[in-house]
Design an enzyme around this catalytic site. Structure first.
Site, PDB file in Angstrom:
ATOM      1  N   ASP A   1       0.728  -1.024   0.161  1.00 47.13           N
ATOM      2  CA  ASP A   1       0.197   0.242   0.454  1.00 47.13           C
ATOM      3  C   ASP A   1       0.553   1.148   0.153  1.00 47.13           C
ATOM      4  O   ASP A   1       1.676   0.921   0.056  1.00 47.13           O
ATOM      5  CB  ASP A   1      -1.193   0.136   1.020  1.00 47.13           C
ATOM      6  CG  ASP A   1      -1.989   1.047   0.739  1.00 47.13           C
ATOM      7  OD1 ASP A   1      -2.184   1.443   0.354  1.00 47.13           O
ATOM      8  OD2 ASP A   1      -2.790  -0.056   1.981  1.00 47.13           O
TER       9      ASP A   1
ATOM     10  N   ASN B   1      -0.291   5.191   0.755  1.00 46.71           N
ATOM     11  CA  ASN B   1      -1.869   5.815   1.398  1.00 46.71           C
ATOM     12  C   ASN B   1      -1.924   6.978   1.275  1.00 46.71           C
ATOM     13  O   ASN B   1      -2.399   8.325   1.645  1.00 46.71           O
ATOM     14  CB  ASN B   1      -2.096   5.385   2.849  1.00 46.71           C
ATOM     15  CG  ASN B   1      -3.163   4.302   2.671  1.00 46.71           C
ATOM     16  OD1 ASN B   1      -3.748   4.398   1.408  1.00 46.71           O
ATOM     17  ND2 ASN B   1      -3.142   3.308   3.404  1.00 46.71           N
TER      18      ASN B   1
ATOM     19  N   ASP C   1     -10.617   1.524  -3.872  1.00 51.92           N
ATOM     20  CA  ASP C   1     -11.241   1.598  -1.851  1.00 51.92           C
ATOM     21  C   ASP C   1     -12.646   1.982  -2.235  1.00 51.92           C
ATOM     22  O   ASP C   1     -13.036   1.457  -0.851  1.00 51.92           O
ATOM     23  CB  ASP C   1     -10.641   2.702  -1.070  1.00 51.92           C
ATOM     24  CG  ASP C   1      -9.647   2.484  -0.282  1.00 51.92           C
ATOM     25  OD1 ASP C   1      -8.778   0.689  -0.918  1.00 51.92           O
ATOM     26  OD2 ASP C   1      -9.016   3.140   0.833  1.00 51.92           O
TER      27      ASP C   1
END
Ligand code: GLA
Length: 781
Positions: A478, A480, A547
């Site tokens: 990931d 972010n 997401d």
């Protein structure tokens, strides 16, 4: 194939021609790009004519009538009277921005670019049938070489390009802008399609009508970004999904990118793509070379779909790591939306057990298993297992998950550091920030300064340690937050190199880690789809698309993404309702129907599902596994019914099998019939078409159920809830034997939708955000 004769290069793929001429032994002119044409060796007809010049424009030193401003150039250089959007700005050793890069020589050879590894960038590979052309442009005064590199990948109709600058002077040269590709074409009646959005709304296709001026598609966030993907389509005005000329351009790069399309004063277009010039400056020392990322170009006269198909094949054959090509990806359960940070070993094992019962193959432990991370305010960088929370080591948990018959995977965010972490306390200077200034944060975290070797080495060490000991088969990588306060203590006056060096650092780490663990399935993620690009796919064969798991939003996101990236690269999960991003409720069947066009996963607390929902999920997973190769590697097409309802389809390479989905956003009362058309099957082949049986919740009927029920059922009452938990209705049966030509040209008129006048086996109960899947199999099978 690349052919050179009479000062003209013919770059030929199976279906396209790209012609480049050398004019006046100096200038490199684009003569044609489009469907394949016959090579007559008389190219005069393709050359731009300059009769009496163009008013106040500037001519060349040796031909005053030749106005470079109106010539389709392969790459423009500085101070030459070409006032269009420039691909190239460098400060020469004499401090001017002018240069004279004239044709000097060229070389054609089999295979891909020889210096691909030296670039330290991801590149198009496995080019057994590829041919490469290098055209050397030389600046005599300063003894510098600008090299245009073209590689032809014939079977997927792709040509890649990159630009190289070799500094043979004895002073430092500063590059301020250097595009990977310039493509000038002689007509200007184009539209441009870009893939735009934000977090949870990535890659929505936006079509712009191009008029005079410059249209820019860009990212300055430090990554390819969810704002504007580096993929662009430049299509003739009349281009549709299945017809018309369409050019696809993408960049094999994950950092700040820049695409521009200019409609020029002389009614031509110029397309550029490359590293964003925003705050970019690269110092090339004597004897050094600067390599731009590789740009990817394709052309189809069969509409957007032609480009989609060619890019899809190209990505699967020339970008994805060999060991993952055509390898079916496991169905996963991810605990993020099921538990967020609030989990214990017991909770995880309960979820894993339920997942295994339903047929899931891989358990992914998301954020929160390391350091002291109980929310997003701490511990990034502390890649040490929280044994208290997991009830033991990662290996112990992984063994327990394996005992249930599941593979085991973990989430990581290697590029980040929390202020509240051991790592930050030890190395506060490793965070990207400007000394003696306050610093901007994103999701309570800073970015690690990956331009520095010692930082990369430490992170790689910590991550490989976990992977060596954890018995892990999957990693979700990931990232972010966007970058801000770009600065590295190691760069001094070269801060303009920061963004590009950051991404080179990321690539180096990804290369080391993925090469050490070739059997681990890596899924790239950046707050969902913030870094969905070819660069990431070079290291990691799939990406968490968004997401946003709401099926209706996913229809737009997955459709947009599919224009440049095949279904095998798109992670797609079934999650809970009301959906956590939109609060929208969509039936579990429709959530599945959208998610199965990609790499399927589930991301909800399966233990809380009703008996009837568990049964549905079990059947969904069995169905997906049976047709997984088709869903992940089939040829994908999107189309619209005459009434606007959406059709998605995947067809196997041999055209023996296909699956189609029709999706209805909003129910319209008493309107036209749905007609299912499936494109690209064998017209001579007889197929059996059968609707997949779906469950329909009795709740969908509200109190109408009382028209049929022997006992009164109150809406929202206990009886309705109990019945719904154990019992569902079955969707209509629908099956046909039809030829491929009928399916494509006439289509099947599907059963009437529910219109309040009654319900029987001839009725399709759809509603808002509803869908059906049809399995199409050749009768010869
Ligand atoms: C990002 C990802 C999510 C999840 C969280 C965990 O937002 O996109 O899928 O992994 O981080 O913090």
């Amino acid at each position: 194939m690349i052919h050179f004769a009479q000062q003209v290069f013919h770059l030929a793929t199976n279906n396209t021609s790209y012609l480049i001429g050398i004019r006046n032994n100096k200038y490199i002119e684009n003569l044609y790009y489009g469907n394949k044409i016959k090579v007559t060796e008389n190219y005069e007809a393709l050359q731009e004519r300059f009769g009496t010049g163009y008013g106040n424009s500037v001519g060349t030193p040796d031909d005053a009538m030749l106005t470079l401003d109106n010539l389709c150039l392969e790459y423009s250089f500085g101070g030459n009277g070409d006032y269009r959007h420039s691909p190239f700005e460098i400060r020469m050793p004499d401090y001017s921005y002018s240069n004279r890069f004239y044709y000097q020589s060229h070389e054609i050879y089999e295979g891909t670019f020889r210096e691909n590894e030296e670039t330290k960038l991801p590149y198009a590979r496995y080019g057994e049938d590829a041919t490469t052309l290098e055209i050397v442009l030389h600046d005599q005064k300063e003894k510098m070489d600008l090299i245009l590199v073209y590689t032809v990948f014939p079977s997927c109709d792709v040509i890649t390009r990159r630009t190289i600058l070799k500094n043979n002077t004895d002073s430092v040269v500063r590059v301020e802008r250097m595009m990977s590709l310039q493509l000038d074409l002689p007509e200007a009646d184009y539209d441009m399609e870009t893939f735009d959005g934000s977090w949870t709304r990535e890659r929505h296709a936006t079509r712009k009508h191009l008029e005079s001026g410059v249209y820019v598609n860009e990212s300055t966030t430090g990554s390819s970004s969810n704002r504007h993907n580096p993929l662009i389509l430049v299509e003739k005005r009349e281009c549709t999904e299945m017809t018309g000329a369409c050019i696809g351009v993408n960049l094999l790069y994950s950092g700040n990118h820049y695409e521009a399309v200019e409609v020029t004063p002389y009614g031509k277009i110029r397309i550029l793509t490359g590293i964003h010039p925003h705050r970019f400056e690269w110092f090339i020392k004597p004897e050094e070379t600067f390599y731009t990322p590789e740009a990817v170009l394709t052309y189809s006269s069969k509409g957007r779909h032609g480009v989609t198909a060619q890019f899809g094949t190209f990505v699967n054959q020339h970008i994805i790591p060999k060991q993952w090509q055509k390898r079916e990806r496991p169905v996963l359960i991810n605990n993020w939306e099921a538990t967020y940070f609030d989990f214990t070993e017991r909770k995880l094992l309960k979820l894993a057990k339920e997942a295994a019962n339903l047929g899931i193959e891989l358990f992914v432990l998301d954020d929160g298993w390391f350091g002291k991370r109980e929310d997003d305010s701490s511990s990034l960088g502390d890649w040490f297992v929280n044994e208290k929370k997991l009830g033991g080591s990662l290996r112990q948990l992984s063994n327990k998950i394996h005992d249930l018959g599941l593979q085991f995977g973990i989430w990581m965010e290697p590029e980040m550091i929390s202020e509240n972490s051991e790592l930050y306390r030890e190395h506060p200077d490793w965070a990207v920030r400007i000394p003696n200034r306050d610093c901007y944060v994103g999701r309570n975290q800073y970015v690690l300064d990956l331009t520095r070797q010692e930082v990369r080495a430490e992170v790689v060490g910590r991550i490989t340690e976990i992977l060596r000991n954890g018995n892990v088969q999957y990693v979700k990588w990931d990232m972010n937050r966007h970058l801000s306060d770009a600065y590295s203590a190691s760069l001094g006056e070269r801060q303009g190199e920061f963004y590009h060096r950051y991404i080179l650092g990321v690539y180096e780490m990804m290369k080391q880690i993925t090469e050490e663990f070739p059997d681990i399935l890596f899924e790239s993620c950046s707050a969902g789809g913030n870094r969905f690009d070819l660069g990431m796919l070079y290291y990691m064969p799939q990406i968490w698309t968004s997401d946003d798991t709401d099926a209706n939003e996913r229809v737009a996101i997955q459709e947009g993404t599919s224009c440049g990236y095949p279904l095998s690269t798109m992670g797609a999960h079934v999650s809970a309702v009301p959906n956590h991003q939109t609060l929208r409720s969509i039936s579990i069947e429709s959530r599945f129907n959208v998610a199965c066009f990609g790499v399927l996963g589930y991301e909800l607390d399966l233990t809380k599902l009703s008996m009837s929902s568990k049964k549905i999920v079990k059947e969904q997973i069995a169905f997906y596994k049976k047709y997984r190769a088709l869903f992940q590697f089939g040829s994908f097409t999107k189309s619209r019914m005459h009434n606007g309802n959406i059709i998605w389809q995947v067809v196997s390479e041999d055209k023996q099998q296909a699956i189609a989905m029709c999706y209805q956003q909003l129910q319209k009362p008493n309107t036209s019939s749905d007609i299912l058309k499936v494109i690209g099957l064998d017209p001579e082949q007889l197929y059996h078409v059968e609707a997949r049986k779906q469950a329909i919740s009795i709740k969908q009927f509200g109190d109408l159920v009382n028209q049929a029920s022997p006992v009164p059922i109150k809406e929202e009452g206990i009886l309705q809830t109990i019945v719904n938990q154990v019992y569902t209705l079955e969707s209509e049966s629908e099956s046909y034997d039809v030829y491929g030509d009928l399916l494509e040209l006439a289509g099947i008129k599907l059963k009437q939708q529910f219109v309040s006048t009654g319900y029987n086996e001839e009725t399709r109960v759809m509603g808002d955000f509803s869908s059906r899947i049809y399995l199409i199999s050749s009768k010869a099978l």
